[in-house]
Design a protein around this motif. Structure first.
Motif, PDB file in Angstrom:
ATOM      1  N   ASN A  75     -32.821 -21.392 -14.575  1.00 24.99           N
ATOM      2  CA  ASN A  75     -32.126 -21.837 -15.763  1.00 24.99           C
ATOM      3  C   ASN A  75     -30.556 -22.082 -15.627  1.00 24.99           C
ATOM      4  O   ASN A  75     -30.214 -22.706 -16.552  1.00 24.99           O
ATOM      5  CB  ASN A  75     -32.560 -20.619 -16.544  1.00 24.99           C
ATOM      6  CG  ASN A  75     -33.844 -20.066 -16.991  1.00 24.99           C
ATOM      7  OD1 ASN A  75     -34.587 -20.304 -15.814  1.00 24.99           O
ATOM      8  ND2 ASN A  75     -34.229 -19.490 -17.964  1.00 24.99           N
ATOM      9  N   TYR A  76     -29.967 -21.341 -14.970  1.00 27.84           N
ATOM     10  CA  TYR A  76     -28.429 -21.187 -14.947  1.00 27.84           C
ATOM     11  C   TYR A  76     -27.906 -21.889 -13.699  1.00 27.84           C
ATOM     12  O   TYR A  76     -26.671 -22.016 -13.487  1.00 27.84           O
ATOM     13  CB  TYR A  76     -28.074 -19.576 -15.156  1.00 27.84           C
ATOM     14  CG  TYR A  76     -28.348 -19.340 -16.562  1.00 27.84           C
ATOM     15  CD1 TYR A  76     -27.685 -19.338 -17.647  1.00 27.84           C
ATOM     16  CD2 TYR A  76     -29.527 -18.415 -16.765  1.00 27.84           C
ATOM     17  CE1 TYR A  76     -27.689 -18.670 -18.863  1.00 27.84           C
ATOM     18  CE2 TYR A  76     -29.912 -18.080 -17.972  1.00 27.84           C
ATOM     19  CZ  TYR A  76     -28.827 -18.332 -19.082  1.00 27.84           C
ATOM     20  OH  TYR A  76     -29.367 -17.929 -20.497  1.00 27.84           O
ATOM     21  N   ARG A 103     -24.509 -20.002 -24.907  1.00 28.22           N
ATOM     22  CA  ARG A 103     -24.056 -21.421 -24.749  1.00 28.22           C
ATOM     23  C   ARG A 103     -22.447 -20.850 -24.323  1.00 28.22           C
ATOM     24  O   ARG A 103     -22.092 -21.733 -23.398  1.00 28.22           O
ATOM     25  CB  ARG A 103     -23.634 -22.061 -26.173  1.00 28.22           C
ATOM     26  CG  ARG A 103     -24.892 -23.050 -26.647  1.00 28.22           C
ATOM     27  CD  ARG A 103     -24.597 -24.008 -27.390  1.00 28.22           C
ATOM     28  NE  ARG A 103     -24.734 -23.090 -28.903  1.00 28.22           N
ATOM     29  CZ  ARG A 103     -25.896 -23.096 -29.593  1.00 28.22           C
ATOM     30  NH1 ARG A 103     -26.973 -23.456 -29.146  1.00 28.22           N
ATOM     31  NH2 ARG A 103     -25.742 -22.450 -30.706  1.00 28.22           N
ATOM     32  N   ALA A 104     -22.022 -19.904 -24.714  1.00 31.25           N
ATOM     33  CA  ALA A 104     -20.671 -19.527 -24.080  1.00 31.25           C
ATOM     34  C   ALA A 104     -20.496 -19.255 -23.034  1.00 31.25           C
ATOM     35  O   ALA A 104     -19.794 -19.445 -22.123  1.00 31.25           O
ATOM     36  CB  ALA A 104     -19.902 -18.631 -25.055  1.00 31.25           C
ATOM     37  N   ALA A 107     -20.884 -22.145 -20.611  1.00 29.62           N
ATOM     38  CA  ALA A 107     -19.673 -22.913 -20.279  1.00 29.62           C
ATOM     39  C   ALA A 107     -18.697 -22.119 -19.665  1.00 29.62           C
ATOM     40  O   ALA A 107     -17.982 -22.766 -18.585  1.00 29.62           O
ATOM     41  CB  ALA A 107     -18.951 -23.239 -21.776  1.00 29.62           C
ATOM     42  N   TYR A 108     -18.838 -20.651 -19.550  1.00 29.56           N
ATOM     43  CA  TYR A 108     -17.944 -20.004 -18.648  1.00 29.56           C
ATOM     44  C   TYR A 108     -18.227 -20.159 -17.041  1.00 29.56           C
ATOM     45  O   TYR A 108     -17.697 -20.085 -16.197  1.00 29.56           O
ATOM     46  CB  TYR A 108     -18.218 -18.572 -19.146  1.00 29.56           C
ATOM     47  CG  TYR A 108     -17.112 -17.444 -18.161  1.00 29.56           C
ATOM     48  CD1 TYR A 108     -15.910 -17.531 -18.218  1.00 29.56           C
ATOM     49  CD2 TYR A 108     -17.920 -16.665 -17.434  1.00 29.56           C
ATOM     50  CE1 TYR A 108     -15.169 -16.418 -17.584  1.00 29.56           C
ATOM     51  CE2 TYR A 108     -17.124 -15.751 -16.777  1.00 29.56           C
ATOM     52  CZ  TYR A 108     -15.984 -15.623 -16.577  1.00 29.56           C
ATOM     53  OH  TYR A 108     -15.213 -14.805 -15.822  1.00 29.56           O
ATOM     54  N   LEU A 109     -19.731 -19.956 -17.032  1.00 33.96           N
ATOM     55  CA  LEU A 109     -20.188 -20.205 -15.698  1.00 33.96           C
ATOM     56  C   LEU A 109     -20.052 -21.388 -14.996  1.00 33.96           C
ATOM     57  O   LEU A 109     -19.600 -21.500 -13.772  1.00 33.96           O
ATOM     58  CB  LEU A 109     -21.696 -20.007 -15.618  1.00 33.96           C
ATOM     59  CG  LEU A 109     -22.323 -18.661 -16.173  1.00 33.96           C
ATOM     60  CD1 LEU A 109     -23.794 -18.578 -16.048  1.00 33.96           C
ATOM     61  CD2 LEU A 109     -22.138 -17.638 -15.000  1.00 33.96           C
ATOM     62  N   ALA A 110     -19.618 -22.687 -15.802  1.00 36.33           N
ATOM     63  CA  ALA A 110     -19.375 -24.022 -15.399  1.00 36.33           C
ATOM     64  C   ALA A 110     -17.936 -24.449 -15.138  1.00 36.33           C
ATOM     65  O   ALA A 110     -17.583 -25.362 -14.742  1.00 36.33           O
ATOM     66  CB  ALA A 110     -19.976 -25.061 -16.279  1.00 36.33           C
ATOM     67  N   ARG A 111     -16.901 -23.273 -15.236  1.00 39.27           N
ATOM     68  CA  ARG A 111     -15.545 -23.542 -15.113  1.00 39.27           C
ATOM     69  C   ARG A 111     -15.419 -23.896 -13.604  1.00 39.27           C
ATOM     70  O   ARG A 111     -15.974 -23.265 -12.760  1.00 39.27           O
ATOM     71  CB  ARG A 111     -14.680 -22.178 -15.575  1.00 39.27           C
ATOM     72  CG  ARG A 111     -14.862 -20.841 -14.526  1.00 39.27           C
ATOM     73  CD  ARG A 111     -14.276 -19.845 -15.324  1.00 39.27           C
ATOM     74  NE  ARG A 111     -14.346 -18.707 -14.208  1.00 39.27           N
ATOM     75  CZ  ARG A 111     -15.469 -18.053 -13.995  1.00 39.27           C
ATOM     76  NH1 ARG A 111     -16.854 -18.406 -14.365  1.00 39.27           N
ATOM     77  NH2 ARG A 111     -15.426 -17.056 -12.935  1.00 39.27           N
TER      78      ARG A 111
END
Ligand SMILES: C[S@@+](CC[C@H](N)C(=O)[O-])C[C@H]1O[C@@H](n2cnc3c(N)ncnc32)[C@H](O)[C@@H]1O
Length: 215
Positions: free
Chosen positions: A65-66, A42-43, A46-50
């Protein structure tokens, strides 16, 4: 002979259940029933989505998936490229994750069709342990990274479970490789990467590293 795991990855039916059924169970399994891998996953998402204007290369992206997490925060010319050699996996990715900044390409992780020093984030999640000759893939990841760019890996790591009776046989039969605790770190160091961080969750490990900028 190709391993069981490799055969599954090229199977059309498996590619359809991979993202929502197989991978979540597999992720839990990596922390041997504990919550750590799911929490870290999950972390990571969230990091990838910054937010940021960056090029992301997702090696062995599977059914994507990502993809949406990694494309969610992209700005400017930022784009996400998913690379895989399995046509069924790429077909799933293309049908499920349609966003303007996302594209997919068929390719082999050992020979990335990408210029040197051109990628800001290169990642390879849940795949290195399937690849019979995985260390040269790290060389390729380092080659394509821009100076200052980051590398992200999620893969297996040796743990006491591998010493249990039958565990080695089962692992060998599946074709999954278990990396030594320092095996990938040593390779990344030899490639000149820096700020290498390893987080171990059960039998899984996350690695984050950066390519140095010229002085
Ligand atoms: C277990 S899936 C991982 C998918 C996704 N990255 C994830 O985290 O769930 C492994 C993927 O690696 C791909 N793969 C294995 N060897 C590869 C290679 N040499 N080059 C490109 N893709 C490869 C398979 O086709 C499969 O889609």
């Amino acid at each position: 002979m190709t391993s069981l795991a490799q055969r599954l990855m090229g199977n059309a039916a498996f590619s359809q259940i991979y993202e929502h059924l197989w991978r979540p169970v597999f992720t839990r399994g990596f922390s041997l029933g504990g919550p750590e891998t799911q929490d870290y996953d999950r972390a990571l998402r969230a990091y990838l989505a910054r937010p940021g204007d960056r090029t992301v290369l997702d090696i062995a992206c599977g059914p994507g998936n990502y993809s949406e997490d990694a494309a969610a925060g992209l700005t400017g010319d930022g784009r996400y490229i998913g690379l895989d050699y399995s046509m069924p996996m790429l077909a799933q990715a293309q049908s499920r994750h349609r966003l303007p900044r996302i594209s997919y390409v068929r390719g082999d992780a050992h020979f990335l069709p990408v210029a040197d020093n051109s990628i800001d984030t290169v990642m390879c999640l849940a795949a290195l342990y399937l690849i019979p000759n995985p260390l040269p893939v790290l060389d390729e990841m380092a080659r394509v990274l821009k100076p200052g760019g980051e590398l992200i890996i999620f893969t297996s790591v040796e743990a006491s479970i591998a010493a249990l009776p039958g565990a080695r046989t089962a692992i060998g039969w599946s074709g999954l490789r278990i990396f030594g605790k320092r095996e990938l770190l040593v390779q990344l160091q030899s490639l000149g990467l820096e700020h290498i961080e390893q987080t171990i969750t059960g039998v899984g490990q996350y690695i984050h590293a950066r390519k140095p900028k010229p002085q």
